[in-house]
Design an enzyme around this catalytic site. Structure first.
Site, mmCIF file in Angstrom:
data_model
loop_
_atom_site.group_PDB
_atom_site.id
_atom_site.type_symbol
_atom_site.label_atom_id
_atom_site.label_comp_id
_atom_site.label_asym_id
_atom_site.label_seq_id
_atom_site.Cartn_x
_atom_site.Cartn_y
_atom_site.Cartn_z
ATOM 1 N N TYR A 33 0.283 4.467 5.512
ATOM 2 C CA TYR A 33 1.523 3.839 5.056
ATOM 3 C C TYR A 33 1.537 3.733 3.544
ATOM 4 O O TYR A 33 0.519 3.931 2.879
ATOM 5 C CB TYR A 33 1.715 2.472 5.719
ATOM 6 C CG TYR A 33 0.882 1.337 5.157
ATOM 7 C CD1 TYR A 33 -0.485 1.239 5.414
ATOM 8 C CD2 TYR A 33 1.459 0.347 4.366
ATOM 9 C CE1 TYR A 33 -1.236 0.189 4.904
ATOM 10 C CE2 TYR A 33 0.716 -0.708 3.859
ATOM 11 C CZ TYR A 33 -0.631 -0.783 4.123
ATOM 12 O OH TYR A 33 -1.372 -1.816 3.615
ATOM 13 N N LYS A 149 -5.030 4.508 2.828
ATOM 14 C CA LYS A 149 -4.114 3.402 3.163
ATOM 15 C C LYS A 149 -3.668 3.527 4.620
ATOM 16 O O LYS A 149 -2.567 3.989 4.910
ATOM 17 C CB LYS A 149 -2.921 3.420 2.187
ATOM 18 C CG LYS A 149 -2.194 2.085 2.096
ATOM 19 C CD LYS A 149 -1.371 2.005 0.842
ATOM 20 C CE LYS A 149 -0.482 0.788 0.761
ATOM 21 N NZ LYS A 149 -1.162 -0.507 0.785
ATOM 22 N N GLU A 181 -11.754 -6.698 -3.181
ATOM 23 C CA GLU A 181 -10.338 -6.842 -3.551
ATOM 24 C C GLU A 181 -9.749 -7.977 -2.734
ATOM 25 O O GLU A 181 -10.474 -8.685 -2.030
ATOM 26 C CB GLU A 181 -9.577 -5.526 -3.340
ATOM 27 C CG GLU A 181 -9.712 -4.962 -1.949
ATOM 28 C CD GLU A 181 -9.099 -3.575 -1.764
ATOM 29 O OE1 GLU A 181 -8.204 -3.191 -2.522
ATOM 30 O OE2 GLU A 181 -9.522 -2.884 -0.817
ATOM 31 N N LEU A 206 -8.808 -0.043 -2.236
ATOM 32 C CA LEU A 206 -7.630 0.805 -2.331
ATOM 33 C C LEU A 206 -7.356 1.089 -3.816
ATOM 34 O O LEU A 206 -7.463 0.182 -4.642
ATOM 35 C CB LEU A 206 -6.403 0.121 -1.705
ATOM 36 C CG LEU A 206 -5.197 1.049 -1.653
ATOM 37 C CD1 LEU A 206 -5.354 2.085 -0.547
ATOM 38 C CD2 LEU A 206 -3.906 0.272 -1.467
HETATM 39 N N1 PDD Z 1 -0.893 -3.528 -0.278
HETATM 40 N N2 PDD Z 1 -5.624 -3.291 -2.060
HETATM 41 C C1 PDD Z 1 -5.164 -3.363 -0.800
HETATM 42 C C2 PDD Z 1 -6.132 -3.574 0.301
HETATM 43 C C3 PDD Z 1 -3.784 -3.246 -0.541
HETATM 44 O O1 PDD Z 1 -3.337 -3.310 0.720
HETATM 45 C C4 PDD Z 1 -2.882 -3.065 -1.623
HETATM 46 C C5 PDD Z 1 -1.404 -2.913 -1.414
HETATM 47 C C6 PDD Z 1 -3.419 -3.000 -2.932
HETATM 48 C C7 PDD Z 1 -2.546 -2.788 -4.145
HETATM 49 O O2 PDD Z 1 -2.080 -1.465 -4.214
HETATM 50 P P1 PDD Z 1 -0.681 -1.132 -4.924
HETATM 51 O O3 PDD Z 1 -0.766 -1.691 -6.301
HETATM 52 O O4 PDD Z 1 -0.612 0.335 -4.909
HETATM 53 O O5 PDD Z 1 0.407 -1.809 -4.107
HETATM 54 C C8 PDD Z 1 -4.786 -3.103 -3.102
HETATM 55 C C9 PDD Z 1 0.508 -3.354 0.059
HETATM 56 C C10 PDD Z 1 1.437 -3.943 -0.946
HETATM 57 C C11 PDD Z 1 0.753 -3.841 1.477
HETATM 58 O O6 PDD Z 1 -0.128 -3.612 2.284
HETATM 59 O O7 PDD Z 1 1.806 -4.414 1.756
#
Ligand code: PDD
Length: 286
Positions: A33, A149, A181, A206
């Protein structure tokens, strides 16, 4: 008002979107996703999100049924149909189904399931962005390919539930004493010397699109930073802490495990970096 969602080539009211109970995304979390922020009715940093999607697909031998340009067009069409001004577009691609529960990958040519929907929510004027959040630390029990992801998100759901039960907003996940994280965000601290610190890229986290932009903006604005792992103790002693993601941009962290971070209010480096990022985002979507 019911949303218009996208499912395998069609734009339909959300209640009319139907997916097989044998879909591998549903049975095995065999799906990837992306979440792209929307500001002023426009996608933010979408090239990065689509590039990461392509990488996730490659790592899992999933084939994307549309080109990146077509995907971008679908996302924009969905924003227009739902008159979304601020929030996010969620997209998910699963390996589809052969019509039964089988662990083996389906034969080549089995159509994947592509779904997209919009979510309206305040990104800029968000109370948590202004007031900050409290987090608790928790063992990171996720699998070892956190760079992909996937929709296998039970561990982050458990982490959020644990945090809420402790009266906190979110969790910092910990492996071997080091913070990986947040449950759905990247984790940052500002050291007593004023240096930004976030964990380097590896399979342990991620590869956040917001994280990457923040590092570039820090460089441009001469804010010192280091990409290295940091311990729970270092986070307790930090002057400031914050999280980053597409849905939050930056949210200050004002408490960790019941301890106050810095002065217990969003700190100057965090506020400055958020302002710089918001400024970039507003320009990019003007
Ligand atoms: N989540 N780390 C994890 C585990 C994440 O699920 C996300 C993003 C990030 C930040 O990545 P980015 O800056 O590309 O959004 C880091 C999204 C927002 C979600 O699962 O809804």
């Amino acid at each position: 008002m019911s949303r218009i969602v996208y499912l395998n080539g069609d734009y339909v009211p959300e209640q009319d979107a139907r997916i097989s109970i044998f879909d591998r995304g549903f049975l095995f979390s065999d799906a990837v996703y992306e979440v792209t922020a929307v500001l002023n009715g426009k996608l933010l940093e979408n090239e990065g999100h689509i590039a990461r999607l392509v990488r996730s697909c490659r790592e899992l031998k999933l084939s994307l049924p549309v080109t990146p340009a077509e995907l971008d067009a679908i996302q924009r069409e969905l924003i227009a149909r739902n008159q979304l001004r601020e929030g996010a577009v969620y997209l998910q691609l699963s390996r589809g189904t052969t019509g039964d529960r089988e662990f083996d990958f389906p034969p080549a040519g089995t159509p994947p399931t592509l779904t997209l929907f919009t979510q309206a929510r305040p990104v800029i004027n968000n109370a948590k962005a202004i007031n900050g959040i409290r987090v608790v630390t928790l063992e990171d029990i996720r699998w070892h390919r956190r760079d992909i992801k996937t929709v296998g998100l039970l561990a982050p759901c458990l982490a959020k539930e644990y945090a809420h039960a402790q009266g906190a907003d979110d969790a910092f996940l910990v492996e071997n004493g080091l913070i990986t994280e947040g449950s759905a965000c990247n984790a940052w601290i500002v050291t007593p010397a004023g240096t930004l610190v976030t964990r380097p890229l590896s399979n342990d986290i991620l590869h956040g699109i917001t994280r990457r932009s923040l590092l570039m903006l820090a460089e441009t604005h001469a804010i010192p930073f280091e990409e290295r792992a940091f311990s729970v103790e270092e986070a307790y002693a930090a002057r400031e802490a914050f999280i980053s993601s597409a849905t939050t941009f930056i949210w200050p962290v004002i408490g960790i495990d019941g301890r106050t971070v810095g002065d217990g209010v969003p700190g100057p480096v965090t506020r400055a970096l958020r302002a710089i990022y918001v400024d970039m985002a507003l320009r990019a979507t003007a």
